[in-house]
Structure formats: C-alpha cells, structure tokens
Design a protein around this motif. Structure first.
Motif, PDB file in Angstrom:
ATOM      1  N   LEU A  11      23.036 -47.070  16.212  1.00  0.00           N
ATOM      2  CA  LEU A  11      23.008 -47.752  17.502  1.00  0.00           C
ATOM      3  C   LEU A  11      22.119 -48.978  17.423  1.00  0.00           C
ATOM      4  O   LEU A  11      21.273 -49.096  16.538  1.00  0.00           O
ATOM      5  N   ALA A  12      22.299 -49.863  18.397  1.00  0.00           N
ATOM      6  CA  ALA A  12      21.375 -50.987  18.553  1.00  0.00           C
ATOM      7  C   ALA A  12      20.246 -50.532  19.481  1.00  0.00           C
ATOM      8  O   ALA A  12      19.368 -49.792  19.077  1.00  0.00           O
ATOM      9  N   SER A  13      20.298 -50.916  20.741  1.00  0.00           N
ATOM     10  CA  SER A  13      19.231 -50.516  21.670  1.00  0.00           C
ATOM     11  C   SER A  13      19.444 -49.118  22.220  1.00  0.00           C
ATOM     12  O   SER A  13      18.501 -48.361  22.427  1.00  0.00           O
ATOM     13  N   GLY A  14      20.718 -48.775  22.477  1.00  0.00           N
ATOM     14  CA  GLY A  14      21.004 -47.460  23.041  1.00  0.00           C
ATOM     15  C   GLY A  14      20.735 -47.362  24.534  1.00  0.00           C
ATOM     16  O   GLY A  14      20.738 -46.273  25.088  1.00  0.00           O
ATOM     17  N   HIS A  15      20.510 -48.506  25.208  1.00  0.00           N
ATOM     18  CA  HIS A  15      20.242 -48.467  26.639  1.00  0.00           C
ATOM     19  C   HIS A  15      21.539 -48.209  27.411  1.00  0.00           C
ATOM     20  O   HIS A  15      22.612 -48.693  27.018  1.00  0.00           O
ATOM     21  N   PRO A  16      21.486 -47.482  28.530  1.00  0.00           N
ATOM     22  CA  PRO A  16      22.693 -47.252  29.331  1.00  0.00           C
ATOM     23  C   PRO A  16      23.207 -48.545  29.944  1.00  0.00           C
ATOM     24  O   PRO A  16      22.424 -49.442  30.279  1.00  0.00           O
ATOM     25  N   LEU A  17      24.511 -48.641  30.091  1.00  0.00           N
ATOM     26  CA  LEU A  17      25.140 -49.852  30.618  1.00  0.00           C
ATOM     27  C   LEU A  17      25.410 -49.730  32.123  1.00  0.00           C
ATOM     28  O   LEU A  17      25.661 -48.635  32.619  1.00  0.00           O
TER      29      LEU A  17
ATOM     30  N   LEU B 134      30.559 -57.691  32.896  1.00  0.00           N
ATOM     31  CA  LEU B 134      31.382 -58.887  32.697  1.00  0.00           C
ATOM     32  C   LEU B 134      30.722 -60.149  33.230  1.00  0.00           C
ATOM     33  O   LEU B 134      31.127 -61.265  32.885  1.00  0.00           O
ATOM     34  N   ALA B 135      29.698 -59.977  34.066  1.00  0.00           N
ATOM     35  CA  ALA B 135      29.006 -61.138  34.642  1.00  0.00           C
ATOM     36  C   ALA B 135      27.828 -61.596  33.791  1.00  0.00           C
ATOM     37  O   ALA B 135      27.219 -62.626  34.084  1.00  0.00           O
ATOM     38  N   ALA B 136      27.494 -60.867  32.731  1.00  0.00           N
ATOM     39  CA  ALA B 136      26.326 -61.195  31.903  1.00  0.00           C
ATOM     40  C   ALA B 136      26.722 -61.205  30.434  1.00  0.00           C
ATOM     41  O   ALA B 136      27.146 -60.168  29.897  1.00  0.00           O
ATOM     42  N   HIS B 137      26.566 -62.337  29.777  1.00  0.00           N
ATOM     43  CA  HIS B 137      27.022 -62.475  28.390  1.00  0.00           C
ATOM     44  C   HIS B 137      26.310 -61.508  27.446  1.00  0.00           C
ATOM     45  O   HIS B 137      26.930 -60.939  26.550  1.00  0.00           O
ATOM     46  N   ALA B 138      25.013 -61.311  27.671  1.00  0.00           N
ATOM     47  CA  ALA B 138      24.260 -60.395  26.802  1.00  0.00           C
ATOM     48  C   ALA B 138      24.791 -58.976  26.934  1.00  0.00           C
ATOM     49  O   ALA B 138      24.910 -58.240  25.936  1.00  0.00           O
ATOM     50  N   LEU B 139      25.129 -58.570  28.157  1.00  0.00           N
ATOM     51  CA  LEU B 139      25.663 -57.221  28.376  1.00  0.00           C
ATOM     52  C   LEU B 139      27.057 -57.072  27.786  1.00  0.00           C
ATOM     53  O   LEU B 139      27.442 -55.984  27.348  1.00  0.00           O
ATOM     54  N   ILE B 140      27.819 -58.156  27.771  1.00  0.00           N
ATOM     55  CA  ILE B 140      29.149 -58.119  27.150  1.00  0.00           C
ATOM     56  C   ILE B 140      29.028 -57.763  25.670  1.00  0.00           C
ATOM     57  O   ILE B 140      29.755 -56.904  25.149  1.00  0.00           O
ATOM     58  N   HIS B 141      28.089 -58.394  24.981  1.00  0.00           N
ATOM     59  CA  HIS B 141      27.870 -58.084  23.561  1.00  0.00           C
ATOM     60  C   HIS B 141      27.422 -56.631  23.383  1.00  0.00           C
ATOM     61  O   HIS B 141      27.896 -55.922  22.482  1.00  0.00           O
ATOM     62  N   THR B 142      26.516 -56.192  24.235  1.00  0.00           N
ATOM     63  CA  THR B 142      26.030 -54.803  24.157  1.00  0.00           C
ATOM     64  C   THR B 142      27.166 -53.817  24.382  1.00  0.00           C
ATOM     65  O   THR B 142      27.298 -52.821  23.668  1.00  0.00           O
TER      66      THR B 142
ATOM     67  N   GLU C 191      28.798 -50.842  21.885  1.00  0.00           N
ATOM     68  CA  GLU C 191      28.915 -49.447  22.313  1.00  0.00           C
ATOM     69  C   GLU C 191      30.373 -48.997  22.304  1.00  0.00           C
ATOM     70  O   GLU C 191      30.679 -47.857  21.953  1.00  0.00           O
ATOM     71  N   PHE C 192      31.275 -49.885  22.669  1.00  0.00           N
ATOM     72  CA  PHE C 192      32.715 -49.605  22.724  1.00  0.00           C
ATOM     73  C   PHE C 192      33.227 -49.107  21.371  1.00  0.00           C
ATOM     74  O   PHE C 192      33.879 -48.057  21.275  1.00  0.00           O
ATOM     75  N   PHE C 193      32.918 -49.827  20.308  1.00  0.00           N
ATOM     76  CA  PHE C 193      33.440 -49.463  18.988  1.00  0.00           C
ATOM     77  C   PHE C 193      32.675 -48.306  18.361  1.00  0.00           C
ATOM     78  O   PHE C 193      33.256 -47.494  17.626  1.00  0.00           O
TER      79      PHE C 193
END
Length: 227
Positions: A105-111, A118-126, A130-132
């Motif tokens: 995992l990277a950070s492992g923080h809940p989304l 979709l409104a935050a680019h950083a969250l899109i990457h996170t 997590e998706f894959f």
C-alpha cells in the motif's frame, strides 16, 4: 509441498508480482513478472478515475462515473484473477503451495465519497492506486490465498519484526539477487520480494504456535481416566 509466498506492487493498470520461497538464510525467487490488469479496449481503463473525472460532477455525470468504474473494476478483477491464477498453477505444478500474499500500500488512508475524489487531483491518484490493489487482493482471495496489506513505509519495520537480527541480511540478499537471476530487478521487484519474504517468515512462526494450541486443546478434550 514446498512453501512459497507472493508479493505485489501495483501501479496504474499494471504491477509487478514476485513469488519467493526459502528462509532468511536462503531466499529464492521462483517467479517475477509484470501483470497487466486493465483492458486497453476500454477508454481510460488504465487511469479510470482520471477518465471518470472528465465526465463532470453533475448528478448525471456521477451516475455514469459509478457505472463506468464498476465495469472497470469487474474487468480488472477478472484480469487479475487470470494473472495470479497462472502463477499459482505454475508453482503448484512444481510442488509449491502458496501460504499467503502481500499487497503493498501507499498511505492506506480511507477515501471519501466519489464526488470528493473526482474533485481533487491528489485523491484521484490515491483512488486509482487503491482501485488496482483491491483488484489483486480480490483475485488472491478468489484463489483462497490469504492477503496481507502492507504499507511500504512500514515494510522495513515488519522485516525487523519477522527476521530479527537477520533482517539486514535478508535485505542485502534481495538487493543482490540481480547478480543471480539477471535483469530486470527493479525497486518494484525488490520491495515485492521483501514483502513476500515477511509473509513466509510469519507463516513459519505462526504455524508451530497454532499446532501447539491445537495439541493443548486436544489434550483438554480427551476423556480423563479415573482409577
């Protein structure tokens, strides 16, 4: 049957899978490969949240995004199942049994909600990471392989817990494997191999304890003889 463990480090739509066997004194790489779990015929499937964000944040756009992401998820899980399943079958053909898998995992923080993602680019990457990773975890579980999620920043500490004073030796051994098995042996491979080796060490430790508990329980359940 000999014991083996899997380690997986994912990126957007693809990742590296490494299978290892052995112990702290003689770790062996059984398999290493790039796995692709996105369908190139689906628009945007390699970065599904980026693609979904381009549809806008209206109510209609969100509903369409949810359907699109659900379809991508189903496809990625199927492709992950095929990729991991192929490795498992090949190892089993050589008398190796998989005792577990580590997904890094990277950070492992809940989304948050999809709209906020979709409104935050950083969250899109996170979310894409997590998706894959989730797709691979689901594939392992579908193959009845226990999955352990490991934060990369905690991996070194996990190795110290698993191997004690031999942890630095294991890391050096993994780093030097390129000399034995040749390229490619990147950070992805090394990290996945270390995570898999932690799974192996943990299973060795847990198994005798579990066996001891079973023996104690069996003794307690035996009928007592009274003279």
């Amino acid at each position: 049957m000999k014991r083996a463990a899997l380690g997986v480090r994912m990126h957007s739509g693809w990742g590296v899978l490494v299978a290892v066997s052995g112990d702290a004194t003689a770790l062996e790489v059984l398999d290493r490969r790039r796995i692709v779990i996105n369908d190139p015929t689906i628009p945007g499937a390699k970065q599904p949240f980026h693609y979904a964000a381009g549809r806008g944040l209206s109510e209609l756009g969100l509903r369409e995004s949810e359907k699109y992401l659900a379809n991508c998820s189903a496809v990625s899980e199927r492709l992950a199942l095929e990729a991991v399943g192929e490795v498992v079958r090949e190892l089993e053909a050589h008398d190796y049994g998989i005792v577990g898998a580590a997904v890094l995992l990277a950070s492992g923080h809940p989304l948050p909600s999809l709209a906020k993602i979709l409104a935050a680019h950083a969250l899109i990457h996170t979310a894409e990471g997590e998706f894959f990773r989730h797709a691979v975890s689901q594939a392992c579980e579908g193959l009845r392989i226990s999955v352990t999620a490991m934060r990369e920043r905690e991996l070194e500490e996990r190795a110290k817990t698993a191997f004690g004073n031999a942890a630095s030796h294991v890391q050096r051994r993994i780093a030097s494997l390129r000399n034995l098995i040749g390229p490619s042996w990147t950070k992805d491979h090394k990290t996945a191999a270390l995570a898999a080796s932690v799974i192996l060490a943990r299973e060795v430790t847990v198994a005798p304890i579990a066996a001891q508990k079973r023996t104690t329980q069996e003794k307690e359940l035996r009928p007592r003889k009274f003279s």
